[in-house]
Design a protein around this motif. Sequence first.
Motif, PDB file in Angstrom:
ATOM      1  N   LEU A  16       7.011  43.927 -32.700  1.00 19.44           N
ATOM      2  CA  LEU A  16       6.198  44.253 -31.536  1.00 19.44           C
ATOM      3  C   LEU A  16       5.124  43.203 -31.304  1.00 19.44           C
ATOM      4  CD1 LEU A  16       5.648  48.022 -32.432  1.00 19.44           C
ATOM      5  CD2 LEU A  16       7.366  47.114 -30.858  1.00 19.44           C
ATOM      6  N   SER A  17       4.719  43.070 -30.062  1.00 15.69           N
ATOM      7  CA  SER A  17       3.584  42.199 -29.754  1.00 15.69           C
ATOM      8  C   SER A  17       2.295  42.887 -30.173  1.00 15.69           C
ATOM      9  CB  SER A  17       3.543  41.889 -28.260  1.00 15.69           C
ATOM     10  OG  SER A  17       3.226  43.068 -27.516  1.00 15.69           O
ATOM     11  N   GLN A  18       1.229  42.131 -30.239  1.00 11.23           N
ATOM     12  CA  GLN A  18      -0.064  42.696 -30.618  1.00 11.23           C
ATOM     13  C   GLN A  18      -0.501  43.778 -29.633  1.00 11.23           C
ATOM     14  OE1 GLN A  18      -3.109  39.770 -31.202  1.00 11.23           O
ATOM     15  NE2 GLN A  18      -4.618  41.245 -31.966  1.00 11.23           N
ATOM     16  N   LEU A  19      -0.254  43.548 -28.344  1.00 11.29           N
ATOM     17  CA  LEU A  19      -0.604  44.533 -27.324  1.00 11.29           C
ATOM     18  C   LEU A  19       0.215  45.822 -27.513  1.00 11.29           C
ATOM     19  CD1 LEU A  19      -2.118  45.345 -24.772  1.00 11.29           C
ATOM     20  CD2 LEU A  19      -0.310  44.234 -23.425  1.00 11.29           C
ATOM     21  N   GLU A  20       1.509  45.672 -27.774  1.00  5.20           N
ATOM     22  CA  GLU A  20       2.350  46.854 -27.996  1.00  5.20           C
ATOM     23  C   GLU A  20       1.895  47.627 -29.219  1.00  5.20           C
ATOM     24  OE1 GLU A  20       6.786  45.732 -26.313  1.00  5.20           O
ATOM     25  OE2 GLU A  20       6.081  44.718 -28.141  1.00  5.20           O
ATOM     26  N   ARG A  21       1.546  46.920 -30.282  1.00  5.12           N
ATOM     27  CA  ARG A  21       1.073  47.602 -31.509  1.00  5.12           C
ATOM     28  C   ARG A  21      -0.177  48.413 -31.225  1.00  5.12           C
ATOM     29  NH1 ARG A  21       2.674  42.705 -34.173  1.00  5.12           N
ATOM     30  NH2 ARG A  21       0.514  41.939 -34.158  1.00  5.12           N
ATOM     31  N   ARG A  22      -1.121  47.825 -30.447  1.00  2.00           N
ATOM     32  CA  ARG A  22      -2.362  48.549 -30.135  1.00  2.00           C
ATOM     33  C   ARG A  22      -2.084  49.795 -29.310  1.00  2.00           C
ATOM     34  NH1 ARG A  22      -4.915  43.384 -29.112  1.00  2.00           N
ATOM     35  NH2 ARG A  22      -4.777  43.819 -26.862  1.00  2.00           N
ATOM     36  N   LYS A  23      -1.204  49.669 -28.304  1.00  2.41           N
ATOM     37  CA  LYS A  23      -0.886  50.814 -27.444  1.00  2.41           C
ATOM     38  C   LYS A  23      -0.223  51.936 -28.237  1.00  2.41           C
ATOM     39  CE  LYS A  23      -0.367  48.498 -22.939  1.00  2.41           C
ATOM     40  NZ  LYS A  23       0.590  48.156 -21.848  1.00  2.41           N
ATOM     41  N   ILE A  24       0.737  51.588 -29.086  1.00  2.61           N
ATOM     42  CA  ILE A  24       1.454  52.599 -29.867  1.00  2.61           C
ATOM     43  C   ILE A  24       0.520  53.254 -30.880  1.00  2.61           C
ATOM     44  CG2 ILE A  24       3.302  52.955 -31.549  1.00  2.61           C
ATOM     45  CD1 ILE A  24       4.813  50.658 -30.116  1.00  2.61           C
ATOM     46  N   GLU A  25      -0.306  52.438 -31.530  1.00  9.52           N
ATOM     47  CA  GLU A  25      -1.259  52.984 -32.500  1.00  9.52           C
ATOM     48  C   GLU A  25      -2.215  53.958 -31.818  1.00  9.52           C
ATOM     49  OE1 GLU A  25      -4.763  51.269 -35.441  1.00  9.52           O
ATOM     50  OE2 GLU A  25      -2.885  50.132 -35.207  1.00  9.52           O
ATOM     51  N   HIS A  26      -2.679  53.595 -30.613  1.00  5.33           N
ATOM     52  CA  HIS A  26      -3.578  54.475 -29.866  1.00  5.33           C
ATOM     53  C   HIS A  26      -2.901  55.802 -29.538  1.00  5.33           C
ATOM     54  CE1 HIS A  26      -6.573  55.789 -26.935  1.00  5.33           C
ATOM     55  NE2 HIS A  26      -5.575  56.015 -26.100  1.00  5.33           N
ATOM     56  N   ARG A  27      -1.643  55.757 -29.081  1.00  2.00           N
ATOM     57  CA  ARG A  27      -0.916  56.979 -28.746  1.00  2.00           C
ATOM     58  C   ARG A  27      -0.739  57.872 -29.971  1.00  2.00           C
ATOM     59  NH1 ARG A  27       4.088  54.507 -25.132  1.00  2.00           N
ATOM     60  NH2 ARG A  27       2.831  53.742 -23.373  1.00  2.00           N
ATOM     61  N   LEU A  28      -0.374  57.274 -31.104  1.00  2.00           N
ATOM     62  CA  LEU A  28      -0.152  58.054 -32.321  1.00  2.00           C
ATOM     63  C   LEU A  28      -1.441  58.710 -32.808  1.00  2.00           C
ATOM     64  CD1 LEU A  28       2.215  55.545 -34.142  1.00  2.00           C
ATOM     65  CD2 LEU A  28       2.810  57.899 -33.527  1.00  2.00           C
ATOM     66  N   LYS A  29      -2.527  57.949 -32.854  1.00  2.00           N
ATOM     67  CA  LYS A  29      -3.800  58.497 -33.333  1.00  2.00           C
ATOM     68  C   LYS A  29      -4.314  59.585 -32.393  1.00  2.00           C
ATOM     69  CE  LYS A  29      -5.409  54.551 -36.046  1.00  2.00           C
ATOM     70  NZ  LYS A  29      -6.464  53.513 -36.220  1.00  2.00           N
ATOM     71  N   LYS A  30      -4.134  59.394 -31.083  1.00  2.00           N
ATOM     72  CA  LYS A  30      -4.546  60.405 -30.110  1.00  2.00           C
ATOM     73  C   LYS A  30      -3.752  61.699 -30.330  1.00  2.00           C
ATOM     74  CE  LYS A  30      -5.171  61.075 -25.103  1.00  2.00           C
ATOM     75  NZ  LYS A  30      -4.210  62.160 -24.839  1.00  2.00           N
ATOM     76  N   GLU A  31      -2.453  61.562 -30.541  1.00  2.00           N
ATOM     77  CA  GLU A  31      -1.613  62.732 -30.799  1.00  2.00           C
ATOM     78  C   GLU A  31      -2.073  63.466 -32.051  1.00  2.00           C
ATOM     79  OE1 GLU A  31       2.028  65.122 -30.128  1.00  2.00           O
ATOM     80  OE2 GLU A  31       0.847  63.756 -28.881  1.00  2.00           O
ATOM     81  N   MET A  32      -2.372  62.747 -33.108  1.00  2.00           N
ATOM     82  CA  MET A  32      -2.794  63.348 -34.367  1.00  2.00           C
ATOM     83  C   MET A  32      -4.138  64.056 -34.218  1.00  2.00           C
ATOM     84  SD  MET A  32      -1.552  60.299 -36.950  1.00  2.00           S
ATOM     85  CE  MET A  32      -2.058  61.113 -38.468  1.00  2.00           C
ATOM     86  N   MET A  33      -5.075  63.431 -33.499  1.00  2.00           N
ATOM     87  CA  MET A  33      -6.381  64.058 -33.325  1.00  2.00           C
ATOM     88  C   MET A  33      -6.292  65.306 -32.446  1.00  2.00           C
ATOM     89  SD  MET A  33      -8.635  62.628 -35.206  1.00  2.00           S
ATOM     90  CE  MET A  33      -7.275  62.585 -36.392  1.00  2.00           C
ATOM     91  N   GLU A  34      -5.411  65.271 -31.433  1.00  2.00           N
ATOM     92  CA  GLU A  34      -5.247  66.457 -30.586  1.00  2.00           C
ATOM     93  C   GLU A  34      -4.695  67.627 -31.394  1.00  2.00           C
ATOM     94  OE1 GLU A  34      -4.623  64.612 -26.091  1.00  2.00           O
ATOM     95  OE2 GLU A  34      -2.855  65.103 -27.302  1.00  2.00           O
ATOM     96  N   ILE A  35      -3.733  67.358 -32.247  1.00  2.00           N
ATOM     97  CA  ILE A  35      -3.179  68.429 -33.085  1.00  2.00           C
ATOM     98  C   ILE A  35      -4.223  68.900 -34.091  1.00  2.00           C
ATOM     99  CG2 ILE A  35      -1.431  68.959 -34.831  1.00  2.00           C
ATOM    100  CD1 ILE A  35       0.435  66.997 -33.373  1.00  2.00           C
ATOM    101  N   PHE A  36      -4.947  67.959 -34.701  1.00  6.61           N
ATOM    102  CA  PHE A  36      -5.939  68.292 -35.731  1.00  6.61           C
ATOM    103  C   PHE A  36      -7.060  69.165 -35.163  1.00  6.61           C
ATOM    104  CE2 PHE A  36      -9.707  67.072 -38.358  1.00  6.61           C
ATOM    105  CZ  PHE A  36      -9.269  67.618 -39.562  1.00  6.61           C
ATOM    106  N   TYR A  37      -7.538  68.825 -33.959  1.00  2.00           N
ATOM    107  CA  TYR A  37      -8.646  69.576 -33.362  1.00  2.00           C
ATOM    108  C   TYR A  37      -8.177  70.694 -32.440  1.00  2.00           C
ATOM    109  CZ  TYR A  37     -11.811  66.084 -35.250  1.00  2.00           C
ATOM    110  OH  TYR A  37     -12.512  65.268 -36.111  1.00  2.00           O
ATOM    111  N   GLY A  38      -6.883  70.763 -32.177  1.00  2.00           N
ATOM    112  CA  GLY A  38      -6.342  71.853 -31.369  1.00  2.00           C
ATOM    113  C   GLY A  38      -6.746  71.810 -29.916  1.00  2.00           C
ATOM    114  N   GLN A  39      -6.880  70.598 -29.352  1.00  2.00           N
ATOM    115  CA  GLN A  39      -7.245  70.494 -27.929  1.00  2.00           C
ATOM    116  C   GLN A  39      -6.793  69.139 -27.395  1.00  2.00           C
ATOM    117  OE1 GLN A  39     -11.604  69.829 -27.268  1.00  2.00           O
ATOM    118  NE2 GLN A  39     -11.742  70.297 -29.467  1.00  2.00           N
TER     119      GLN A  39
END
Length: 268
Positions: free
Chosen positions: A240-263
């Motif tokens: 992946l390009s550096q930009l793609e890595r940042r976008k995917i990492e952001h999506r994954l972390k956002k998903e995890m935080m939404e599940i963790f905090y329930g919102q």
Amino acid sequence: MIGKELKIKLQGFNNLTKSLSFNIYDICYTQTERQQREYIAYIDNAYNAERLTKILTHVANIIGANILNIAHQDYDPQGASVTMLISEEEIKSDTWPNTEEPGPLPDTVVAHLDKSHITVHTYPESHPDNGISTFRADIDVSTCGRISPLRALNYLIHSFESDIVIMDYRVRGFTRDTLGCKHYIDHKINSIQNYLARSTREMYQMIDVNVYQENIFHTKMVLKEFDLDNYLFNASSEELSQLERRKIEHRLKKEMMEIFYGQNLARL
């Protein structure tokens, strides 16, 4: 720790119901529709009804139970369920089974469970737009009597790929001692965290929301370390390009935080 001399002398059978319910989440990035299908197929195979039955059988052995009946089902297009009815064995050890300490890890499974049930249901799914796929396993261990389902925590967490774990433990009902006094809990507990191995606690960020007066205990866990390669299915971050890595990492972390905090979190 509750010693042998502090055991409660009961009028009859211990009628307390101890229920452990928790959700385990595995998060993955699947870049294409084909990868999404392959991920769902992989999860469906790795956690089919046969494998889940083996896991719950070990749980019954850990907590101390006779298995009375097993019902299991694989679903189309995906998912599986297992339900076990169980009954309590005689506890021959002098060790109090509810002491606030970690239960065994997968490589040290012994034997024991109680009068009620164990269930597991799986829910593989994928986001239609942003490439995120998740696998959720809902597990319930409910016992009646002296034995606590908390002894199975370490084994269960390590039996699944657990990025996020959300746990609830509650003691319901009451039992009477020989003087007729009602007891609403028969063991000390400050936090579910105390039943986890130190190595497990070090891996996760954890928060508690406990209602001690009602014997309700709630703990959330999310992995501390984030390695993108652990979340890419059949792919490598080097592709992946550096930009793609940042976008995917952001999506994954956002998903995890939404599940963790329930919102749902606001789009950035």
